[in-house]
Enzyme design. Structure first.
Site, PDB file in Angstrom:
ATOM      1  N   CYS A  34      67.226  87.112  -8.062  1.00 40.85           N
ATOM      2  CA  CYS A  34      65.974  87.053  -7.307  1.00 40.85           C
ATOM      3  C   CYS A  34      65.853  85.752  -6.524  1.00 40.85           C
ATOM      4  CB  CYS A  34      64.777  87.218  -8.236  1.00 40.85           C
ATOM      5  SG  CYS A  34      64.629  85.904  -9.443  1.00 40.85           S
ATOM      6  N   CYS A 103      62.087  87.172 -15.944  1.00 38.53           N
ATOM      7  CA  CYS A 103      61.360  85.970 -15.514  1.00 38.53           C
ATOM      8  C   CYS A 103      61.081  85.068 -16.709  1.00 38.53           C
ATOM      9  CB  CYS A 103      60.052  86.360 -14.835  1.00 38.53           C
ATOM     10  SG  CYS A 103      60.221  87.719 -13.669  1.00 38.53           S
TER      11      CYS A 103
HETATM   12 FE1  FES Z   1      62.713  86.155 -10.309  1.00 39.69          FE
HETATM   13 FE2  FES Z   1      60.550  86.712 -11.586  1.00 39.69          FE
HETATM   14  S1  FES Z   1      61.421  87.849  -9.979  1.00 39.69           S
HETATM   15  S2  FES Z   1      61.878  85.051 -11.929  1.00 39.69           S
END
Ligand code: FES
Length: 138
Positions: A34, A103
């Protein structure tokens, strides 16, 4: 996707955002998928974490998990702090949607990286603490 009230609270009103001026330990980690980055600062006095702050460039769940992790770690010994896992962080927030579980791993990794930094600087061995991933985000 539903977020608990605690997640929303820590996301909209994150605790302990910022940096420590002369931190005892700093850990920076990132999630390749991400692209989110988290930096965790700890102040250690006589083996106890007296202060913690964070900076997170990332999603709301990452902000909420790092925020609550700073609260959880304060007043803990180094050994107790190692026990703070991503599961413990998620439980403290009354859960996260499954797609957001990673996360909370970032929060655990950032805290552990800060502990590792402190241990390394002070020649300490904290049982159960693993070295952070080689690929640290800067
Ligand atoms: Fe990457 Fe939450 S989407 S840490």
């Amino acid at each position: 996707m539903e977020y608990s009230e605690k997640v929303m609270d820590h996301f909209t009103n994150p605790r302990n955002v910022g940096e420590l001026e002369n931190p005892s330990g700093v850990g920076t980690v990132g999630n390749e998928k991400c692209g989110d980055i988290m930096r965790f600062y700890i102040q250690v006095t006589d083996g106890v974490i007296t202060d913690a702050k964070f900076k997170t460039f990332g999603c709301g769940a990452a902000v909420a998990t790092s925020s609550i992790a700073t609260e959880m770690v304060r007043g803990k010994t180094l050994q107790e702090a190692v026990q703070i896992s991503n599961t413990a962080v998620m439980e403290a927030l009354d859960g996260l949607p499954a797609a957001k579980a990673h996360c909370s791993c970032l929060a655990e990794e950032a805290l552990h990286a800060a502990l590792w930094d402190y241990a390394r600087k002070n020649g300490l061995d904290i049982p159960g603490l693993k070295p952070p991933e080689e690929t640290e985000a800067e």
